[in-house]
Enzyme design. Structure first.
Site, PDB file in Angstrom:
ATOM      1  N   ALA A   1      75.395  -2.791  65.349  1.00 40.76           N
ATOM      2  CA  ALA A   1      75.288  -4.030  64.573  1.00 40.76           C
ATOM      3  C   ALA A   1      74.274  -5.013  65.148  1.00 40.76           C
ATOM      4  O   ALA A   1      73.925  -5.990  64.492  1.00 40.76           O
ATOM      5  CB  ALA A   1      76.650  -4.705  64.477  1.00 40.76           C
TER       6      ALA A   1
ATOM      7  N   ASP B   1      78.894   2.269  66.230  1.00 46.29           N
ATOM      8  CA  ASP B   1      78.746   1.014  65.492  1.00 46.29           C
ATOM      9  C   ASP B   1      77.502   0.320  66.040  1.00 46.29           C
ATOM     10  O   ASP B   1      77.459  -0.063  67.212  1.00 46.29           O
ATOM     11  CB  ASP B   1      79.995   0.143  65.708  1.00 46.29           C
ATOM     12  CG  ASP B   1      79.919  -1.170  64.932  1.00 46.29           C
ATOM     13  OD1 ASP B   1      78.822  -1.524  64.441  1.00 46.29           O
ATOM     14  OD2 ASP B   1      80.952  -1.864  64.834  1.00 46.29           O
TER      15      ASP B   1
ATOM     16  N   LYS C   1      72.417  -9.040  61.370  1.00 50.24           N
ATOM     17  CA  LYS C   1      71.969  -9.908  62.476  1.00 50.24           C
ATOM     18  C   LYS C   1      70.481  -9.736  62.751  1.00 50.24           C
ATOM     19  O   LYS C   1      69.770 -10.706  62.928  1.00 50.24           O
ATOM     20  CB  LYS C   1      72.751  -9.594  63.755  1.00 50.24           C
ATOM     21  CG  LYS C   1      74.138  -9.066  63.541  1.00 50.24           C
ATOM     22  CD  LYS C   1      75.191 -10.133  63.439  1.00 50.24           C
ATOM     23  CE  LYS C   1      76.489  -9.522  62.949  1.00 50.24           C
ATOM     24  NZ  LYS C   1      77.639 -10.365  63.053  1.00 50.24           N
TER      25      LYS C   1
ATOM     26  N   TRP D   1      85.719  -4.534  68.295  1.00 48.56           N
ATOM     27  CA  TRP D   1      85.538  -5.522  67.227  1.00 48.56           C
ATOM     28  C   TRP D   1      86.828  -5.621  66.404  1.00 48.56           C
ATOM     29  O   TRP D   1      87.453  -4.602  66.086  1.00 48.56           O
ATOM     30  CB  TRP D   1      84.356  -5.098  66.334  1.00 48.56           C
ATOM     31  CG  TRP D   1      84.103  -6.046  65.188  1.00 48.56           C
ATOM     32  CD1 TRP D   1      84.031  -7.403  65.251  1.00 48.56           C
ATOM     33  CD2 TRP D   1      83.893  -5.688  63.823  1.00 48.56           C
ATOM     34  NE1 TRP D   1      83.773  -7.914  64.009  1.00 48.56           N
ATOM     35  CE2 TRP D   1      83.690  -6.888  63.108  1.00 48.56           C
ATOM     36  CE3 TRP D   1      83.849  -4.479  63.126  1.00 48.56           C
ATOM     37  CZ2 TRP D   1      83.454  -6.916  61.741  1.00 48.56           C
ATOM     38  CZ3 TRP D   1      83.618  -4.507  61.767  1.00 48.56           C
ATOM     39  CH2 TRP D   1      83.419  -5.714  61.085  1.00 48.56           C
TER      40      TRP D   1
HETATM   41  C1  LMR Z   1      81.638 -11.149  64.545  1.00 53.10           C
HETATM   42  O1  LMR Z   1      82.159 -10.282  65.243  1.00 53.10           O
HETATM   43  O2  LMR Z   1      81.791 -12.368  64.771  1.00 53.10           O
HETATM   44  C2  LMR Z   1      80.773 -10.765  63.385  1.00 53.10           C
HETATM   45  O3  LMR Z   1      80.588  -9.394  63.376  1.00 53.10           O
HETATM   46  C3  LMR Z   1      81.269 -11.303  62.104  1.00 53.10           C
HETATM   47  C4  LMR Z   1      82.494 -10.605  61.601  1.00 53.10           C
HETATM   48  O4  LMR Z   1      82.486 -10.244  60.438  1.00 53.10           O
HETATM   49  O5  LMR Z   1      83.470 -10.447  62.331  1.00 53.10           O
END
Ligand code: LMR
Length: 394
Positions: A212, A210, A245, A128
């Site tokens: 999410a 993580d 989410k 990420w």
């Molecule tokens: C994403 O990866 O698009 C989401 O987790 C939003 C973000 O804050 O990056």
């Protein structure tokens, strides 16, 4: 004073979100930021959240401070949800509410820095977009392990194991995505979780998970396998959990850091560290979103309503994956078609070059430069147009 500053590069995902929003083309396809959308492109408030909010509006009697670790009921109910009833961690758990998943991750990162400043944190390639900047900002050592093979569009588990087993030293931290890997969508199988857990146990490595997107891959129980496995097996685990989410409370910023210590006494110490870190960062997290999540999880009917809605979202994403995969499954598109079908959650990483991504952007089709798409941003109407555009740039 500000003469030394230079213009910052905008965060790629946030910048893309703004560009797509500003595009007035009625046929635009926005598969950028990771936000769930319905067929008509809306991100509605979940029914359970709406009802909890109405009830809470009458029940709330004060806006006074809560605590540095946040809403206690929220933390208790979330811990039970995530680890399961009668989980083996008992009172070896420390938790603190975070300002969203990012805030929860940040709390964990600060605790790693305080407890083990010499540790290297290993991140997947890719990972990420906010992981590396966050880790760098606290000055922790960083290393990466190969994860996603951009040719086969699948997890390169042998390369991952090879790098971690030869490179990581005892006490190092391995950042893993609990499910629905962001950006690739390619997850470890349960068997691979078992193998990597054995490796971490053998080498004295500490998992940092993580989490999410729990519930949006294959449903909560399956998606939580990895986190539950490491908690049941290893002495120390850190996890940054997001409710953005799976409760669709993005802007309320609800998350929780959950840390497993070796003993209840150590957990107490970690709990005090979490409180201290939070105090320095934001003093206290905002309560509203966490209170709503607690209201839902603590009420049998609301909890069932939420679980059903989460299943609906998960089913829609899976159905979109099947439809997109079928549309791409023609000569030249087979590899992407298979990946889209087999991957989990909102994201898939298509293995396109930056030039191909830019060519698509000229047609008002938005994905990150890394060719990550948010499948939940597609719908049955836009999929044929999207698939044709992909096959064209291929
Ligand atoms: C994403 O990866 O698009 C989401 O987790 C939003 C973000 O804050 O990056």
């Amino acid at each position: 004073m500000f003469d030394t500053l230079t213009q910052c590069e905008p965060d790629a995902i946030i910048a893309l979100m703004q560009v797509a929003k500003a595009d007035t083309n009625p046929n635009k396809i926005d598969l950028g930021v990771g936000v769930y959308k319905t067929d008509d492109g809306a991100t509605p408030i979940m029914r359970a959240v709406k009802q909890a909010e109405a009830l809470y509006h009458h029940e709330e009697i004060t806006k006074s401070y809560v605590s540095t670790s946040g809403n206690m009921e929220f933390r208790r109910l979330m811990t039970d949800l995530i680890l399961g009833d009668n989980h083996p961690a008992g009172d070896r758990i420390a938790t603190a509410q975070g300002v969203g998943g990012s805030g929860a991750l940040r709390l964990c990162v600060e605790v790693i820095k305080a407890a083990s400043p010499q540790a290297t944190v290993w991140v997947s390639t890719p990972t990420w977009a906010n992981h590396i900047p966050m880790l760098e900002s606290v000055g922790l050592g960083l290393a990466s392990y190969p994860y996603y093979n951009k040719e086969t569009l699948s997890v390169d588990f042998d390369a991952m194991m090879d790098t971690v087993s030869t490179g990581a030293r005892s006490g190092d931290v391995i950042l893993l995505h609990g499910c629905c890997h962001n950006p690739s969508g390619a997850d470890l199988t349960h068997e691979q979780w078992d193998t990597v857990t054995d490796l971490m146990a053998d080498r004295g490595l500490v998992p940092f998970i993580d989490l999410a997107y729990a519930g949006l891959g294959h449903g909560l129980e399956t998606d939580l396998y990895g986190l539950r496995k490491v908690v049941a097996t290893l002495p120390n685990v850190l996890s940054g959990i997001s409710c953005s989410k799976n409760f669709a409370v993005y802007k309320e910023r609800v998350g929780m850091a959950l840390i497993l210590a070796e003993t209840p006494e150590q957990a107490d110490i970690v709990q005090s560290e979490l409180g201290l870190v939070q105090r320095r960062l934001v003093s206290m997290p905002p309560d509203h979103g966490a209170a709503l999540v607690a209201r839902i999880l603590g009420d049998r009917d609301l909890r069932q309503m939420w679980a059903d809605e989460l299943d609906e979202m998960q089913t829609r994403i899976s159905d979109l994956r099947v439809t997109l995969s079928e549309a791409l499954n023609v000569q030249g598109g087979e590899v992407i078609a298979r990946a889209v079908r087999e991957q989990n959650g909102m994201f898939s990483m298509l293995g396109l070059s930056k030039d191909q991504v830019r060519a698509l952007r000229k047609k008002s089709i938005y994905m990150t430069d890394s060719a990550r798409i948010n499948i939940a941003g597609a719908n049955l109407k836009t999929i044929p147009q999207f698939a044709d555009a992909i096959l064209e740039v291929l």
